[in-house]
Design a protein around this motif. Structure first.
Motif, PDB file in Angstrom:
ATOM      1  N   GLY A   1       0.807  -1.221   0.000  1.00  0.00           N
ATOM      2  CA  GLY A   1       0.000   0.000   0.000  1.00  0.00           C
ATOM      3  C   GLY A   1       0.834   1.262   0.000  1.00  0.00           C
ATOM      4  O   GLY A   1       0.555   2.208  -0.746  1.00  0.00           O
ATOM      5  N   THR A   2       1.887   1.268   0.811  1.00  0.00           N
ATOM      6  CA  THR A   2       2.775   2.433   0.898  1.00  0.00           C
ATOM      7  C   THR A   2       3.460   2.681  -0.433  1.00  0.00           C
ATOM      8  O   THR A   2       3.495   3.805  -0.939  1.00  0.00           O
ATOM      9  CB  THR A   2       3.841   2.212   2.001  1.00  0.00           C
TER      10      THR A   2
ATOM     11  N   LYS B   1       1.091   3.901  -3.295  1.00  0.00           N
ATOM     12  CA  LYS B   1       0.794   5.342  -3.236  1.00  0.00           C
ATOM     13  C   LYS B   1       1.919   6.152  -3.883  1.00  0.00           C
ATOM     14  O   LYS B   1       1.676   7.066  -4.674  1.00  0.00           O
ATOM     15  CB  LYS B   1       0.596   5.761  -1.777  1.00  0.00           C
TER      16      LYS B   1
ATOM     17  N   SER C   1       1.968   5.499  -7.696  1.00  0.00           N
ATOM     18  CA  SER C   1       0.793   6.137  -8.294  1.00  0.00           C
ATOM     19  C   SER C   1       1.019   7.633  -8.495  1.00  0.00           C
ATOM     20  O   SER C   1       0.703   8.191  -9.552  1.00  0.00           O
ATOM     21  CB  SER C   1      -0.427   5.900  -7.395  1.00  0.00           C
ATOM     22  N   GLU C   2       1.582   8.277  -7.475  1.00  0.00           N
ATOM     23  CA  GLU C   2       1.836   9.721  -7.552  1.00  0.00           C
ATOM     24  C   GLU C   2       2.933  10.044  -8.566  1.00  0.00           C
ATOM     25  O   GLU C   2       2.826  10.987  -9.338  1.00  0.00           O
ATOM     26  CB  GLU C   2       2.225  10.257  -6.171  1.00  0.00           C
TER      27      GLU C   2
ATOM     28  N   LYS D   1      -4.284   4.298  -8.235  1.00  0.00           N
ATOM     29  CA  LYS D   1      -4.000   3.140  -7.379  1.00  0.00           C
ATOM     30  C   LYS D   1      -5.315   2.456  -7.067  1.00  0.00           C
ATOM     31  O   LYS D   1      -6.219   3.061  -6.508  1.00  0.00           O
ATOM     32  CB  LYS D   1      -3.332   3.599  -6.080  1.00  0.00           C
TER      33      LYS D   1
ATOM     34  N   SER E   1      -6.879  -0.439  -4.984  1.00  0.00           N
ATOM     35  CA  SER E   1      -6.637  -1.360  -3.876  1.00  0.00           C
ATOM     36  C   SER E   1      -7.871  -2.201  -3.608  1.00  0.00           C
ATOM     37  O   SER E   1      -8.960  -1.661  -3.411  1.00  0.00           O
ATOM     38  CB  SER E   1      -6.267  -0.568  -2.617  1.00  0.00           C
TER      39      SER E   1
ATOM     40  N   ASP F   1      -9.291  -1.220  -0.282  1.00  0.00           N
ATOM     41  CA  ASP F   1     -10.048   0.038  -0.304  1.00  0.00           C
ATOM     42  C   ASP F   1     -11.440  -0.170  -0.899  1.00  0.00           C
ATOM     43  O   ASP F   1     -12.440   0.343  -0.380  1.00  0.00           O
ATOM     44  CB  ASP F   1      -9.306   1.102  -1.116  1.00  0.00           C
TER      45      ASP F   1
ATOM     46  N   ASP G   1      -3.212  -2.922  -6.388  1.00  0.00           N
ATOM     47  CA  ASP G   1      -2.580  -3.165  -5.086  1.00  0.00           C
ATOM     48  C   ASP G   1      -3.315  -4.308  -4.379  1.00  0.00           C
ATOM     49  O   ASP G   1      -4.412  -4.131  -3.881  1.00  0.00           O
ATOM     50  CB  ASP G   1      -2.655  -1.865  -4.268  1.00  0.00           C
TER      51      ASP G   1
END
Length: 213
Positions: A14-15, A18, A21-22, A28, A30, A33, A84
């Motif tokens: 997850g980290t 992110k 993705s940026e 992203k 997930s 999510d 993700d």
């Protein structure tokens, strides 16, 4: 660019998702999510998902695949996306490849289970904002309370020790057949990442791999 990140819960996917993705301006996506969004909406599928996760079970391939398919059909995925935590099983992998969507990279995060247990069971969440703390690595200023609102922090149901162990068992049951399947796919670059390293070091290695092309 279409990227898949796989690995056990709390392996760092997850980290890194992110950050990637940026950097590359791709959405992203997930699984966690999407599942939590449905739980929060409290629709029929959300209620089903809540009960499944509460018992430490995996949400069925049918539910997850349908939710993922709907998401990657949205306009923001035209130029690429990052998955993700999906696929988690060989069946899910077969599903995504049968959609005839070209996948460029698959990154698998490798982390010992003892470290994963420490990461997950130490998590504390401020439910209204989604802020996440960890009593070992990123504790709140005041024990058990959110730094900003001072409201009580919660332990998510699926973060409890017994549930986490069950999730890891489920993961191990599926990961071998999944990686055997995807490693045989042509024209996909598949790398294993040491998830024990620092966030920055892992990200630098990933960036190097993605920028080789």
């Amino acid at each position: 660019m279409r990227i898949i990140l796989i690995g056990a819960p709390a392996s760092g996917k997850g980290t890194q998702a992110k950050l990637i993705s940026e950097k590359y301006n791709i959405p992203k996506i997930s699984t966690g999510d999407i599942l939590r969004e449905n739980i929060q909406i409290n629709n029929e599928i959300g209620k089903k998902i809540r009960n499944i996760l509460k018992n430490g079970e995996l949400v069925s391939n049918e539910i997850v695949c349908e939710l993922i398919k709907k998401r990657i059909q949205k306009k923001d995925c035209i130029n690429g996306f990052l998955l993700d935590g999906f696929p988690r099983t060989k069946k899910q992998a077969e599903y995504i490849f049968n959609l005839r969507i070209k996948i460029d990279y698959i990154l698998e995060f490798i982390v010992p289970h003892q470290l994963i247990l420490k990461r997950i069971c130490g998590r504390r969440v401020h439910i209204p904002s989604g802020r996440i703390y960890n009593i070992h690595y990123n504790p709140p200023i005041e024990e058990g309370k959110d730094d900003i609102t001072k409201e009580k922090l919660q332990i998510r149901e699926d973060d409890k020790n017994d549930i986490v162990k069950k999730r890891l068992e489920n993961y191990e049951e599926n990961i071998y057949s999944l990686t055997q399947y995807i490693s045989k796919k042509k024209n996909i670059k598949y790398f294993r990442i040491n998830g024990k390293e620092s966030i920055l070091n892992i990200y630098k290695k990933i960036e190097t791999l993605l920028n080789k092309e």
